[in-house]
Structure formats: structure tokens, C-alpha cells
Design an enzyme around this catalytic site. Structure first.
Site, PDB file in Angstrom:
ATOM      1  N   LYS A 156      -3.475  40.049  42.551  1.00  0.00           N
ATOM      2  CA  LYS A 156      -3.274  38.652  42.898  1.00  0.00           C
ATOM      3  C   LYS A 156      -2.905  37.817  41.675  1.00  0.00           C
ATOM      4  O   LYS A 156      -2.204  36.811  41.796  1.00  0.00           O
ATOM      5  CB  LYS A 156      -4.541  38.069  43.535  1.00  0.00           C
ATOM      6  CG  LYS A 156      -4.727  38.378  45.002  1.00  0.00           C
ATOM      7  CD  LYS A 156      -6.022  37.818  45.536  1.00  0.00           C
ATOM      8  CE  LYS A 156      -6.047  36.311  45.550  1.00  0.00           C
ATOM      9  NZ  LYS A 156      -7.300  35.782  46.126  1.00  0.00           N
TER      10      LYS A 156
ATOM     11  N   ASP B 165      -9.945  32.617  41.756  1.00  0.00           N
ATOM     12  CA  ASP B 165      -9.965  33.506  42.916  1.00  0.00           C
ATOM     13  C   ASP B 165      -8.979  34.654  42.761  1.00  0.00           C
ATOM     14  O   ASP B 165      -8.362  35.101  43.723  1.00  0.00           O
ATOM     15  CB  ASP B 165      -9.665  32.721  44.207  1.00  0.00           C
ATOM     16  CG  ASP B 165      -9.996  33.521  45.461  1.00  0.00           C
ATOM     17  OD1 ASP B 165     -10.934  34.327  45.424  1.00  0.00           O
ATOM     18  OD2 ASP B 165      -9.297  33.348  46.473  1.00  0.00           O
TER      19      ASP B 165
ATOM     20  N   ASN C  25     -13.440  38.126  43.724  1.00  0.00           N
ATOM     21  CA  ASN C  25     -13.693  37.009  42.823  1.00  0.00           C
ATOM     22  C   ASN C  25     -15.180  36.788  42.560  1.00  0.00           C
ATOM     23  O   ASN C  25     -16.036  37.176  43.346  1.00  0.00           O
ATOM     24  CB  ASN C  25     -13.110  35.724  43.419  1.00  0.00           C
ATOM     25  CG  ASN C  25     -13.681  35.414  44.797  1.00  0.00           C
ATOM     26  OD1 ASN C  25     -13.355  36.081  45.765  1.00  0.00           O
ATOM     27  ND2 ASN C  25     -14.543  34.409  44.891  1.00  0.00           N
TER      28      ASN C  25
END
Length: 606
Positions: free
Chosen positions: A353, A326, A281
Site C-alpha cells: 500500500k 494506514d 497498520n
């Protein structure tokens, strides 16, 4: 200033020596052996020689002794007490020369007879735990080792990289990658490519500038370093890639590091000599604190293809420009050759993610497809170039906004696997959302970025469309079998999630899954029919592997929290057909799988 370290070790100790390993049984693991893993020329099919078993990171084993008709006969063969300290067991053991090699949370390396569990050697790097613990933002964990030319390469959480003699555990060389004083740590497994050891750094929720290194495997001398984000623009750029990246940042971003840590996914194509690397991130999480808003922030949340021989960037794909949630792209990368649109494509795949399953051409970086495998609302889809169409309503400030998937990710570090016979990828997946809101001011605490508002404020309903498959009832954690060619679910089953455990698949139509609550399960790879389940009595689980010695196939995994009192210590579990060893006494039941903890992310992250 970049400091180079040569391989000098003043003093080392062997914590325990209970046996002697000989190298007579098997050949050394050289570049040719690693290249051939998973091919018709694979000469060590019973071994597990790297984090993802092959350089392509498929976690596919050709072993067939344990199959759909007998997997229900699995029983415990033996256990080994790993040792106290740290957090979850996240390491993938390696197997070579009838020996199983593992590493603990505090980076203690051990070698055992893979048939009996007898300890052969154990080496402790003697990390200064009281000094190091408060410097590490994201968990006292370690994901594994690498093996090459008779050496075991061990990442030490305090920033060292060690080369140990695989037969004795004695140190051959040591190199300093980074310092915990600068908020760096190392939690990922090294990879070996073209005679070099590749390693990246953790710490992406601190004020760090992300990078990954290549070290000469024979000497430990650093060959090159690739920074993932630019530094102070007043200084010369390290390369053209950094010059290009600097145009996508603004203000005094470099004073806050920039992020882009490299803490998990890598894969190597030896024919192209390209290492594929996922980056983390942007830092701080919230764009308004990075110095300029609405900028892409290269090369955060990206997949990079870098020439191993030179350290030169060949191509990049940024999955989440201007990341605010993130959504690292550090997750497991898998290489495969797939027939797409009537022609064979050399691809790199990732279940990120951010809830998107990506398929890219691994030679050119061309975007082939991006499809939600879980619920997503931060993007509306992708344009023809593969750039995501960010939903403007998902960019939060002080007003709370609920985003799919969670900041922990639809898929985090728990490894997925790919079976070339079924053509399916098996993904430990988490469904759910996370409510984001920003503070008025950016501050830092010892554990990292506190740019997010404390707690989980209630968010008002919004009109953001949610794309992707509906949840499986009320299940947050599921195992998904994903078809990367046709961009769809083949099957899914309850249990697991993207943080903890992981999968391995075999040529006997099996998928083994470890779930963070302590269970080992087996399913048919084509249809997802459950065939076997056993509770290990531990929580905080690592991924499974399978190996074969003297005609007997085993399944192995590590599990257990770092219980300092050793009442229910972390263990290495090894199973075989008709194993008769009694299961150890169980630890306390795990807590119910409830809502996610408040930000910043928990120690299970990164």
C-alpha cells in the site's frame, strides 16, 4: 485466556442439493499435489487449487488454449446467481474435480459443475447478520476458500472456520477463531501449509490485537497462534518475538489493541516450511494516541516469516516503522526464484500500500530492493539495511499534510500476478494522495478509529520531494507491468486500481485484468497490447481465474454489489472461446472515479 475449540458441530443444513459430486475424476489435493502446482510435476494443470493458484501465489496458469490470436473470441458460457447481501465480490473461486467452488460476502459456500454452472450443493453458515454487521469495521466481504484432502475450508465473517466435505458440502469440523463481539471478523482466504490451515483476522481499525492461527486440517484443533503485536506487559510474553516487540511500544498502548491485523497476503515455501504473512497498520492510526511517539511498533506494517511446524518467528522485515498513514503490508505476497546480481535468489515480493515494491530474500529476510512503483513522499528512500528514511515532514498532527500515496494504498487487495516467462509482475495500481490531520482527542465510533480529523482539510504546499513514476496523464487507476530484477516499469496502461478486481497471467503471453467498473480485459504479457475487452454490467468485482476441463479452457470471475432486491444480482461469470450466452442486463453505471471518501477508510478497505 486462549480458548481452544475442538471440531464439534451440533447442526448443519444444506440449503440446496441439486446434484452429486463424485471423486472418481481426479485425485485428492494433498500436500504433494499443492507443492507441485506450477512445477514440471504439476498433475492438475487445468485446476485452480488455492487463492493464488500455487503455494507461491503467482496467479500464473500454464494453460495456452486461449492465446493472443484468439482471445478476442471470448464469449459468455454461463452465469450463476451468487446471492444478495454484503459489499463487493472479492472472492477467488477454486476449481477441482470438474467443480467450481465459491463463497459469498456473507460466507455462503457453493459448488457448481464447472462446465455448465449447475448447482451441486450450497451451504449457509447462517450468520446473524443484524448483530454482526455493525461490529465489522471494514466491509462485508470474503476473499475465498482453501481445498485439501477432500475438504473445503471456509472462513466465516463472524469468526468461525469451517471444514466442509468437498463432495457434499456437509460440515466436518468447525473451530472458533475469534468473536465479532471483540471487533474481530474474518475476510481473508485460508491457506493450507504442512497439514495445517492458516487464517488471520480483520478489524485493524478497531481496538484489536492482531494475530493469525494454524489449525490441524484433519481435526480443526488449533496448533498455534502468533500475535502480531504485544499484549499487556503485566502478563507473561507468549514468546521471544513478543518480548522483543514490547520494547518498541510505550505507555498504555495495549488498551487500544495495537492493530496489526492479518487480512490478506500469505504465501508458503514448503522446502523452508515458512509461511510469509503481511501485517496491518498500527492502531490508532496517529502515533500521538498510541502511548508513546517515535517508536517502531513491531510487528505492524511488516512481512513475517514463521515456521509452520512450530509457530516460531524466523525473521521479520518492517516496511513502515511507526506507521501513521494506514500503510498496511498485508497486500499480496509472491514467491519466486530470480537471478539478481548474477546469482539466483529465493525471494518474496510485495507491491505494498505504501507505494514501494519490495524484494526480500525469503530464507534470511535480507532486504534486496525497495523501489517506488507509484508516487511516494512519506519516505526519502532506504538505508543499506532496508530501513526506510521517514520524511519528518510527513508526520502530521493538527496541521494538514498531503501524503503520497493515498491511505487506500497504491495497491490494496486486488491481486497482482507474476509471469515467469516475461519476468514481470502485473500490479493493479492507484495513483494519488491523501490529506491527513489529527484530532485533538482520540475517540471511537462503531466503524472504528476516529483519531483523524474529519473531512479532507486543505493542506498548504510543502517541500517534500515526491519520488516514483509520474502519473499516466490524469489516470488514477492503471495496470503496471513491473520488472522486479531491474526495478522499473516495463509497461502500463489505463484502467483499474489497487482496490477491486485483479489479474491472472498465462503461459500464452496473456494477462487478464478485471476492473472494478465491471470490465474484463486481456493484454499481451510482454508488451501490454490490449486484445480484448468486455463489460459484464456489474460493479464491485473480484479477481479472475482460468481453468480447463475436457480440453476446454475457461475464464471465471465474480462481480456485483450485494443488491438485496436482486434486481441486478451478483453473478459468477464464466467465459469460453466462442461462448454464445447473452450477457445479463446491466446494473446502473458506476459512479465517476472521483476523490477518495473521507476517513475512516471505506468498506473497500480490509
Amino acid at each position: 485466556m486462549v480458548i481452544r475449540f475442538t471440531a464439534i458441530v451440533v447442526a448443519t443444513t444444506l440449503a440446496t442439493t441439486l446434484g452429486i459430486i463424485t471423486a472418481d475424476a481426479q485425485q485428492k489435493v494433498d500436500a504433494n499435489v499443492l507443492k507441485n502446482v506450477g512445477t514440471a510435476q504439476d498433475t492438475l494443470q487445468g485446476d485452480w487449487l488455492s487463492y493464488g493458484r500455487s503455494l507461491s501465489e503467482t496467479r500464473f496458469s500454464p494453460l495456452t488454449q486461449i492465446n493472443t490470436s484468439n482471445v478476442n473470441r471470448l464469449g459468455l458460457s454461463w452465469t450463476y446467481t451468487v446471492g444478495p447481501g454484503g459489499g463487493n465480490q472479492e472472492g477467488t473461486p477454486l476449481v477441482w474435480n470438474n467443480t467450481i467452488f465459491g463463497i459469498t460476502n456473507w460466507s455462503v459456500v457453493f459448488a457448481l459443475d464447472a462446465r455448465t454452472g449447475k448447482e451441486l450443493w450450497r451451504w449457509d453458515p447462517e450468520v446473524n447478520q443484524p448483530a454482526v454487521r455493525p461490529k465489522i469495521c471494514c466491509g462485508i466481504v470474503n476473499r475465498g476458500l482453501a481445498i485439501y484432502n477432500g475438504m473445503i475450508f471456509a472462513p466465516i465473517i463472524d469468526g468461525r472456520l469451517e471444514a466442509l466435505d468437498a463432495l457434499t458440502g456437509k460440515v466436518i469440523w468447525e473451530s472458533r477463531v475469534a468473536y465479532t463481539q471483540d471487533s474481530y471478523s474474518i475476510t481473508m482466504a485460508p491457506r493450507v501449509a504442512n497439514g495445517k490451515v492458516l487464517i488471520g483476522v480483520s478489524g485493524g481499525d478497531h481496538l484489536i490485537r492482531g494475530f493469525f492461527d494454524a489449525y490441524d486440517a484433519a481435526t480443526g484443533r488449533r496448533a498455534w497462534r502468533f500475535y502480531t503485536v504485544p499484549g499487556n506487559p503485566a502478563n507473561p510474553y507468549e514468546n521471544d518475538a513478543m518480548r522483543k516487540a514490547a520494547k518498541t511500544w510505550g505507555g498504555d498502548f495495549y488498551k487500544m489493541g495495537g492493530g496489526g491485523s492479518v487480512w490478506d497476503g500469505m504465501a508458503y515455501d514448503p522446502d523452508a516450511d515458512l509461511i510469509y504473512v503481511g501485517t496491518g497498520n498500527a492502531e490508532p492510526w496517529t502515533q500521538k494516541f498510541r502511548g508513546a511517539q517515535g517508536m517502531d511498533n513491531l510487528y505492524t506494517c511488516s512481512i513475517l516469516a514463521v515456521k509452520v511446524s512450530t509457530g516460531e518467528l524466523k525473521w521479520h522485515y518492517q516496511a513502515v516503522p511507526n506507521d501513521n498513514w494506514d500503510y498496511d503490508n498485508v497486500q499480496h505476497l509472491i514467491l519466486a526464484d530470480l537471478t539478481i546480481g548474477g546469482r539466483q535468489r529465493k525471494v518474496v515480493m510485495q507491491a505494498s500500500k505504501d507505494g514501494i515494491f519490495y524484494v526480500l530474500d525469503r530464507i534470511t529476510g535480507e532486504f534486496i530492493s525497495g523501489t517506488p512503483y507509484a508516487q511516494v513522499n512519506w519516505t526519502r528512500g532506504f538505508d543499506k539495511s532496508g530501513r526506510p528514511q521517514i520524511n519528518p515532514q510527513a508526520v502530521y498532527d493538527k496541521e494538514p499534510i498531503t501524503i503520497y500515496p493515498t491511505a487506500g494504498g497504491a495497491h490494496n487487495w486486488a491481486p497482482m500476478s507474476f509471469n515467469p516467462s516475461t519476468g514481470l509482475v502485473y500490479i493493479p495500481t492507484t495513483y494519488g494522495n491523501w490529506t491527513f490531520a489529527a484530532n485533538d482527542k482520540m475517540t471511537y465510533a462503531p466503524y472504528g478509529d476516529t483519531g483523524l480529523a474529519p473531512g479532507f482539510p486543505s493542506a498548504r504546499p510543502n517541500s517534500m520531494p515526491i519520488i516514483g513514476p509520474e502519473p499516466l496523464g490524469n489516470e488514477r487507476g492503471v495496470l503496471e507491468a513491473w520488472d522486479p530484477v531491474n526495478h522499473k516499469l516495463a509497461w502500463r496502461t489505463p484502467g483499474g486500481g489497487g482496490i477491486g478486481g485483479g489479474t491472472v497471467t498465462t503461459a500464452s503471453n496473456l494477462v487478464f485484468q478485471v476492473i472494478n467498473d465491471g470490465r474484463l480485459l486481456a493484454y499481451t504479457a510482454d508488451k501490454g497490447e490490449k486484445l480484448f475487452e468486455i463489460q459484464t454490467g456489474r460493479t464491485g468485482m473480484g479477481p479472475p481465474i482460468t481453468y480447463q476441463i475436457d480440453g476446454k479452457q475457461y475464464v471465471a470471475l465474480m462481480g456485483g454489489l450485494g443488491d438485496a432486491k436482486l434486481e441486478h444480482p451478483p453473478l459468477l461469470f464464466v467465459f469460453e472461446l466462442d461462448g454464445k450466452t447473452p450477457m445479463p442486463s446491466p446494473a446502473a453505471p458506476p459512479p465517476a472515479f472521483g476523490p477518495p471518501p473521507p476517513p475512516p477508510p471505506s468498506e473497500l478497505h480490509k
